[in-house]
Design a protein around this motif. Sequence first.
Motif, PDB file in Angstrom:
ATOM      1  N   MET A 190       3.135  14.064  -3.264  1.00 43.49           N
ATOM      2  CA  MET A 190       2.967  12.622  -3.394  1.00 43.49           C
ATOM      3  C   MET A 190       2.608  12.282  -4.833  1.00 43.49           C
ATOM      4  SD  MET A 190       3.049   9.619  -2.162  1.00 43.49           S
ATOM      5  CE  MET A 190       3.436  10.172  -0.521  1.00 43.49           C
ATOM      6  N   THR A 191       3.223  11.225  -5.362  1.00 42.50           N
ATOM      7  CA  THR A 191       2.977  10.838  -6.738  1.00 42.50           C
ATOM      8  C   THR A 191       1.523  10.452  -6.960  1.00 42.50           C
ATOM      9  OG1 THR A 191       3.575   9.266  -8.465  1.00 42.50           O
ATOM     10  CG2 THR A 191       3.615   8.442  -6.217  1.00 42.50           C
ATOM     11  N   SER A 192       0.994  10.777  -8.165  1.00 44.07           N
ATOM     12  CA  SER A 192      -0.368  10.385  -8.520  1.00 44.07           C
ATOM     13  C   SER A 192      -0.371   9.021  -9.203  1.00 44.07           C
ATOM     14  CB  SER A 192      -0.985  11.434  -9.447  1.00 44.07           C
ATOM     15  OG  SER A 192      -0.219  11.555 -10.635  1.00 44.07           O
ATOM     16  N   LEU A 193       0.806   8.457  -9.461  1.00 47.87           N
ATOM     17  CA  LEU A 193       0.894   7.148 -10.084  1.00 47.87           C
ATOM     18  C   LEU A 193       0.433   6.076  -9.086  1.00 47.87           C
ATOM     19  CD1 LEU A 193       4.367   7.488 -11.839  1.00 47.87           C
ATOM     20  CD2 LEU A 193       2.107   7.588 -12.917  1.00 47.87           C
ATOM     21  N   PRO A 194      -0.070   4.945  -9.583  1.00 44.76           N
ATOM     22  CA  PRO A 194      -0.510   3.888  -8.661  1.00 44.76           C
ATOM     23  C   PRO A 194       0.643   3.364  -7.820  1.00 44.76           C
ATOM     24  CG  PRO A 194      -0.442   3.081 -10.927  1.00 44.76           C
ATOM     25  CD  PRO A 194      -0.266   4.561 -10.999  1.00 44.76           C
ATOM     26  N   ARG A 195       0.311   3.022  -6.581  1.00 41.40           N
ATOM     27  CA  ARG A 195       1.296   2.506  -5.629  1.00 41.40           C
ATOM     28  C   ARG A 195       0.842   1.131  -5.167  1.00 41.40           C
ATOM     29  NH1 ARG A 195       0.347   6.980  -1.432  1.00 41.40           N
ATOM     30  NH2 ARG A 195      -1.684   6.779  -2.448  1.00 41.40           N
ATOM     31  N   LEU A 196       1.797   0.238  -4.991  1.00 39.56           N
ATOM     32  CA  LEU A 196       1.491  -1.135  -4.611  1.00 39.56           C
ATOM     33  C   LEU A 196       2.271  -1.523  -3.364  1.00 39.56           C
ATOM     34  CD1 LEU A 196       0.266  -3.973  -5.210  1.00 39.56           C
ATOM     35  CD2 LEU A 196       2.258  -4.381  -6.696  1.00 39.56           C
ATOM     36  N   ALA A 197       1.553  -1.990  -2.348  1.00 42.13           N
ATOM     37  CA  ALA A 197       2.168  -2.534  -1.135  1.00 42.13           C
ATOM     38  C   ALA A 197       1.992  -4.043  -1.154  1.00 42.13           C
ATOM     39  CB  ALA A 197       1.520  -1.943   0.105  1.00 42.13           C
ATOM     40  N   VAL A 198       3.106  -4.763  -1.250  1.00 42.89           N
ATOM     41  CA  VAL A 198       3.083  -6.231  -1.309  1.00 42.89           C
ATOM     42  C   VAL A 198       3.521  -6.767   0.049  1.00 42.89           C
ATOM     43  CG1 VAL A 198       3.933  -8.285  -2.478  1.00 42.89           C
ATOM     44  CG2 VAL A 198       3.659  -6.149  -3.759  1.00 42.89           C
ATOM     45  N   PHE A 199       2.670  -7.582   0.658  1.00 42.82           N
ATOM     46  CA  PHE A 199       2.925  -8.085   2.003  1.00 42.82           C
ATOM     47  C   PHE A 199       3.315  -9.560   1.998  1.00 42.82           C
ATOM     48  CE2 PHE A 199       0.292  -4.417   2.786  1.00 42.82           C
ATOM     49  CZ  PHE A 199       0.778  -3.891   3.969  1.00 42.82           C
ATOM     50  N   ASP A 200       4.344  -9.875   2.779  1.00 41.03           N
ATOM     51  CA  ASP A 200       4.577 -11.243   3.195  1.00 41.03           C
ATOM     52  C   ASP A 200       3.453 -11.608   4.172  1.00 41.03           C
ATOM     53  OD1 ASP A 200       6.068 -13.692   3.915  1.00 41.03           O
ATOM     54  OD2 ASP A 200       6.411 -12.625   5.790  1.00 41.03           O
ATOM     55  N   VAL A 201       3.293 -12.896   4.457  1.00 47.65           N
ATOM     56  CA  VAL A 201       2.223 -13.327   5.364  1.00 47.65           C
ATOM     57  C   VAL A 201       2.775 -13.773   6.716  1.00 47.65           C
ATOM     58  CG1 VAL A 201       0.331 -14.957   5.731  1.00 47.65           C
ATOM     59  CG2 VAL A 201       0.660 -13.907   3.484  1.00 47.65           C
ATOM     60  N   ASP A 202       3.456 -14.920   6.742  1.00 49.15           N
ATOM     61  CA  ASP A 202       3.925 -15.483   8.005  1.00 49.15           C
ATOM     62  C   ASP A 202       5.002 -14.604   8.626  1.00 49.15           C
ATOM     63  OD1 ASP A 202       2.388 -18.008   7.968  1.00 49.15           O
ATOM     64  OD2 ASP A 202       3.616 -18.464   6.215  1.00 49.15           O
ATOM     65  N   GLY A 203       4.727 -14.105   9.822  1.00 49.83           N
ATOM     66  CA  GLY A 203       5.687 -13.242  10.501  1.00 49.83           C
ATOM     67  C   GLY A 203       5.518 -11.778  10.177  1.00 49.83           C
ATOM     68  N   THR A 204       4.677 -11.464   9.192  1.00 53.82           N
ATOM     69  CA  THR A 204       4.434 -10.067   8.822  1.00 53.82           C
ATOM     70  C   THR A 204       2.984  -9.683   9.087  1.00 53.82           C
ATOM     71  OG1 THR A 204       6.164 -10.120   7.132  1.00 53.82           O
ATOM     72  CG2 THR A 204       4.524  -8.355   6.962  1.00 53.82           C
ATOM     73  N   GLY A 234      -1.140  -6.250  -2.215  1.00 57.13           N
ATOM     74  CA  GLY A 234      -0.842  -7.566  -2.756  1.00 57.13           C
ATOM     75  C   GLY A 234      -0.196  -8.452  -1.713  1.00 57.13           C
ATOM     76  N   ILE A 235      -0.049  -9.720  -2.073  1.00 56.44           N
ATOM     77  CA  ILE A 235       0.578 -10.723  -1.203  1.00 56.44           C
ATOM     78  C   ILE A 235       1.664 -11.440  -1.989  1.00 56.44           C
ATOM     79  CG2 ILE A 235       0.237 -12.961  -0.077  1.00 56.44           C
ATOM     80  CD1 ILE A 235      -0.952 -10.848   1.595  1.00 56.44           C
ATOM     81  N   ALA A 236       2.792 -11.708  -1.331  1.00 57.13           N
ATOM     82  CA  ALA A 236       3.843 -12.581  -1.866  1.00 57.13           C
ATOM     83  C   ALA A 236       4.305 -13.466  -0.720  1.00 57.13           C
ATOM     84  CB  ALA A 236       5.002 -11.773  -2.430  1.00 57.13           C
ATOM     85  N   THR A 237       3.973 -14.749  -0.789  1.00 53.84           N
ATOM     86  CA  THR A 237       4.188 -15.630   0.354  1.00 53.84           C
ATOM     87  C   THR A 237       4.698 -16.994  -0.068  1.00 53.84           C
ATOM     88  OG1 THR A 237       3.076 -16.714   2.228  1.00 53.84           O
ATOM     89  CG2 THR A 237       1.756 -16.349   0.256  1.00 53.84           C
ATOM     90  N   GLY A 238       5.437 -17.617   0.829  1.00 54.12           N
ATOM     91  CA  GLY A 238       5.858 -18.989   0.628  1.00 54.12           C
ATOM     92  C   GLY A 238       4.756 -19.991   0.901  1.00 54.12           C
TER      93      GLY A 238
END
Length: 225
Positions: free
Chosen positions: A1-15, A111-115
């Motif tokens: 597994m990579t030692s570099l930082p990993r980012l999980a970006v989530f939608d909100v509505d429906g996710t 993180g979050i990315a949402t409308g």
Amino acid sequence: MTSLPRLAVFDVDGTLIDSQHNIVAAMGLAFRAQGLEEMTATAVRRIIGLSLVEAVARLRPDLPSSRHEAIAQSYKDAFFTLRSRPDHTEPLFPGAAEALALLEADNWLLGIATGKSRRGLLSMIERHGLQGRFVTLQTADGNPGKPHPAMVLQAMSEAGVEAENTVMIGDTSFDMQMARAARARAAGVVWGYHPPGDLLEAGAETMIEDFKGLPVALNALLERR
């Protein structure tokens, strides 16, 4: 597994949260307030995730932009009223909070990315006790709407994570298109508002069946180069 930082970006509505009943209700109130026939619930679900004016424009492309903006304002007013009611509810999907905790324990940045508007997003975060969990919050207030890549690009910039180690998790084709446009990885969820086939066609690299399997699925996706 990579030692570099990993980012999980989530939608909100429906996710992360099940909000379709409130969105459909607010859109119905908005159209009625503007003297227009309500759209069907199916039609409204299809535009969840877009920025508000764009969503209205897709529902009624025959109307001028001034009417789209008026309907959008009526929607904001209606949603604020609904959110103020004591019976208001937008529950997290089962296992969401636990999956977020597991990802954090595995040193993922979230993180979050949402409308949603920023006000609406902050209200949701407070209501579900998620304060301090996300390192970047991207909304339609300060970015072009989905599927434009700006929200994911800004999230990666703020988190200091490269595209190859960033995964966008969402339930709509707009989320998948946004991820691919930003050259990030794309993970679709099956419990949301667009059919899985639409997500795969839009660029989803994997489909996640439930939150319990999400941490393992994200790690496996990044291992596939």
